[in-house]
Write a protein that holds these residues in place. Sequence first.
Motif, PDB file in Angstrom:
ATOM      1  N   LEU A  26      48.606  72.076  30.788  1.00  0.00           N
ATOM      2  CA  LEU A  26      50.066  72.213  30.796  1.00  0.00           C
ATOM      3  C   LEU A  26      50.514  73.338  29.862  1.00  0.00           C
ATOM      4  CD1 LEU A  26      50.812  68.386  30.527  1.00  0.00           C
ATOM      5  CD2 LEU A  26      50.871  69.786  32.618  1.00  0.00           C
ATOM      6  N   ASP A  27      51.699  73.878  30.140  1.00  0.00           N
ATOM      7  CA  ASP A  27      52.230  74.960  29.305  1.00  0.00           C
ATOM      8  C   ASP A  27      52.333  74.565  27.834  1.00  0.00           C
ATOM      9  OD1 ASP A  27      52.548  77.147  30.982  1.00  0.00           O
ATOM     10  OD2 ASP A  27      54.452  76.420  31.790  1.00  0.00           O
ATOM     11  N   SER A  31      46.899  68.434  28.290  1.00  0.00           N
ATOM     12  CA  SER A  31      46.446  68.432  29.677  1.00  0.00           C
ATOM     13  C   SER A  31      46.422  66.996  30.188  1.00  0.00           C
ATOM     14  CB  SER A  31      45.077  69.095  29.804  1.00  0.00           C
ATOM     15  OG  SER A  31      44.083  68.231  29.298  1.00  0.00           O
ATOM     16  N   ILE A 128      56.545  68.678  29.809  1.00  0.00           N
ATOM     17  CA  ILE A 128      56.128  69.549  30.910  1.00  0.00           C
ATOM     18  C   ILE A 128      57.159  70.639  31.165  1.00  0.00           C
ATOM     19  CG2 ILE A 128      54.690  67.855  32.097  1.00  0.00           C
ATOM     20  CD1 ILE A 128      57.282  67.378  33.866  1.00  0.00           C
ATOM     21  N   THR A 129      56.773  71.595  31.975  1.00  0.00           N
ATOM     22  CA  THR A 129      57.670  72.682  32.352  1.00  0.00           C
ATOM     23  C   THR A 129      57.801  72.717  33.881  1.00  0.00           C
ATOM     24  OG1 THR A 129      55.884  74.283  32.597  1.00  0.00           O
ATOM     25  CG2 THR A 129      56.847  74.064  30.388  1.00  0.00           C
ATOM     26  N   ARG A 131      56.943  75.186  35.601  1.00  0.00           N
ATOM     27  CA  ARG A 131      55.691  75.777  36.072  1.00  0.00           C
ATOM     28  C   ARG A 131      54.589  74.724  36.177  1.00  0.00           C
ATOM     29  NH1 ARG A 131      53.891  81.321  33.216  1.00  0.00           N
ATOM     30  NH2 ARG A 131      53.966  79.933  31.410  1.00  0.00           N
ATOM     31  N   ASP A 132      54.604  73.744  35.268  1.00  0.00           N
ATOM     32  CA  ASP A 132      53.642  72.645  35.369  1.00  0.00           C
ATOM     33  C   ASP A 132      53.863  71.837  36.648  1.00  0.00           C
ATOM     34  OD1 ASP A 132      52.429  73.270  32.916  1.00  0.00           O
ATOM     35  OD2 ASP A 132      53.812  71.986  31.787  1.00  0.00           O
ATOM     36  N   ARG A 135      52.300  73.792  39.346  1.00  0.00           N
ATOM     37  CA  ARG A 135      50.832  73.703  39.298  1.00  0.00           C
ATOM     38  C   ARG A 135      50.336  72.401  39.928  1.00  0.00           C
ATOM     39  NH1 ARG A 135      51.479  75.736  33.456  1.00  0.00           N
ATOM     40  NH2 ARG A 135      50.877  77.933  33.591  1.00  0.00           N
TER      41      ARG A 135
END
Lengths: 377, 377
Positions: A26-27, A31, A128-129, A131-132, A135
């Motif tokens: 994760l960003d 993880s 989280i973001t 982007r996560d 993903r």
Amino acid sequence: MLAVSPPDDQRFGLARHIVLPGPLALDGGASLSQIEVGYETYGTLDADASNAILICHALTGDQHVASNHPRTGKPGWWARMVGPGKPIDPARNFIVCANVLGSCMGSSGPASADPVTGTPYAMRFPVITIRDMVRAQALLLDHLGIWSLAAVVGGSMGGMQVIEWAATYPARVRSAVVIASTARHSAQNIAFHEVGRQAIMADPNWRGGDYYGQAEGPSAGLAVARMAAHITYLSEAGLTEKFGRRLQKRESVGFGFDADFQVESYLRHQGLSFTDRFDANSYLYITRAMDYYDVAEEHGGRLADAFRGTATRFCIVSFDTDWLYPTSDSRAIVHALTAAGAKASFVELSAPFGHDSFLLDVPELSRVIDGFLRAGL
Amino acid sequence: MLAVSPPDDQRFGLARHIVLPGPLALDGGASLSQIEVGYETYGTLDADASNAILICHALTGDQHVASNHPRTGKPGWWARMVGPGKPIDPARNFIVCANVLGSCMGSSGPASADPVTGTPYAMRFPVITIRDMVRAQALLLDHLGIWSLAAVVGGSMGGMQVIEWAATYPARVRSAVVIASTARHSAQNIAFHEVGRQAIMADPNWRGGDYYGQAEGPSAGLAVARMAAHITYLSEAGLTEKFGRRLQKRESVGFGFDADFQVESYLRHQGLSFTDRFDANSYLYITRAMDYYDVAEEHGGRLADAFRGTATRFCIVSFDTDWLYPTSDSRAIVHALTAAGAKASFVELSAPFGHDSFLLDVPELSRVIDGFLRAGL
């Protein structure tokens, strides 16, 4: 890979759930050792797995795009856009929508059991973001055997995911539709979210997030958070047209603290009904992800650098009455795309409903999306 | 008549308190048997009692216009407008500002003792209106021997009182200055207030309003209410300029729920510090009064009918970045005044601070008020 639902069944509106192996880095540095994903599919994936469209949902949305919500029984949130004869048509495309990471409709989030302890993560879930979230969706698509997406489509926070898809996996995205969205959360956006978070965290039933299994959760705080956010989803003119100063039950005001005005009653209902279907900790995590969202910052400070060399076709749509993510936010995206040499269409639509216009009856939106997607076939 | 402070002492910034005999009949049908009023005066009333200016304060304002706040020690909320050499000058005028009915700085409100029971009214205080606030001010002016006001001046809810003064006591108001205000509360205005009220009432420490004397009041709920309201006082561009996405303490975001962004820290501080100086029940009553406010409705549905035959001179001022009471609200007032044949000046000022512009450094506002008041001398 633990497939909970059969991945080869592709009936209309099939609700699925899968546990994908991690780790997902994760960003924020943490993880996840495995990732649960609740998702729905519509239509059939073609032989070369090239006809998939990924739909990304908004903050409090879910994977039930065009099928009834399992808890509320209400029609899917984008049934007007997805379905036979609709702009996103399962006769033509294999349509996937996954509940975002951090949410509470089957994907890993704070209400999920931490595989290490077997008890809910609560606030021990990693931050989280956007982007996560993307993903995790990419892992799902890998599992489904989909490498290239015909399109990624989303409104509001869904649009943020579309932008992150295009920036993170440009080769996998042939077309991108970003509706009523932004490339960064503004100070005002953050401020409204912070009010909601503080309302939840001020509720004694929040208990630092460890309310799972308790008789009462922080529903009062969550309702206030929803009420505050809901105002930002509507236009001032729309509220005036829908409610004005009309009274709820009486001929004249009641000089008390009951819901005298229709707008009060409406907001209270929005707040209360939300608590039946949404987890307060998920609301904290997803608003936080949105606040951290700043695509330019992820790319050295220049938004255009997120899109250099991309072959993705973009369609950016804003609404003239949206004051949450106003047209100027969309224009900034279009400027960056243009500066990066990307193919970008930009439409500002006129609709009275404010930010929520992307969910409501705006025929022009359907025509724009239909035309843009067909041109990319 | 029980004069608590000597009414003949007219030093600069003299804080006073008086108990006036009632009954005061209220719009809601109830009446108050006596009315406490906390007020301040500046300057000296001239021999024919013709040089008085009444300043009306906003929702969370008070009578300490240009003197330090007794609890926070901070300068008065309008020290830039009131004082020697300022547009409202105690060398020229006798300046009066009274804490509004329903508030908590010395005037009767829910925290006051009910004279019948000797215990705080709490939610047994009658619901009041903006016009009721004005009626209480009129009783104070009667007591002070002031019949005709050189001017009534106010911003935001203060401007609402100015309009009610001009509509209810036209012969007593020679000039009226209405800044960043409106003639009716909109659906969106009501919605934001309802969020704040629900935040307070959701706090278990609110206890149905009976928290006086308890160890804890509903400060968490009140802080959330203040945070939500505070966003509406600022412009989106102003927030962006003041805070943007700048971080509070770190080089990069902390991936947690602490105040990462400066705007979060600022809002939290606004919420918390407010609870030190304001009573939650007063917040409920005053927001309710604002929501009930609709001058046209009080005059048969036509705003112009509130001003027929008036000799009062009006100055209406709006700010281009105010989205709480936008310029269109001021324009509606000016249209009605013009239709009623009243003398009305209208100025839209450009200032970056949103609704709060009337409290902040906008030199043009000082010039407009100075010029308008001098022309009426």
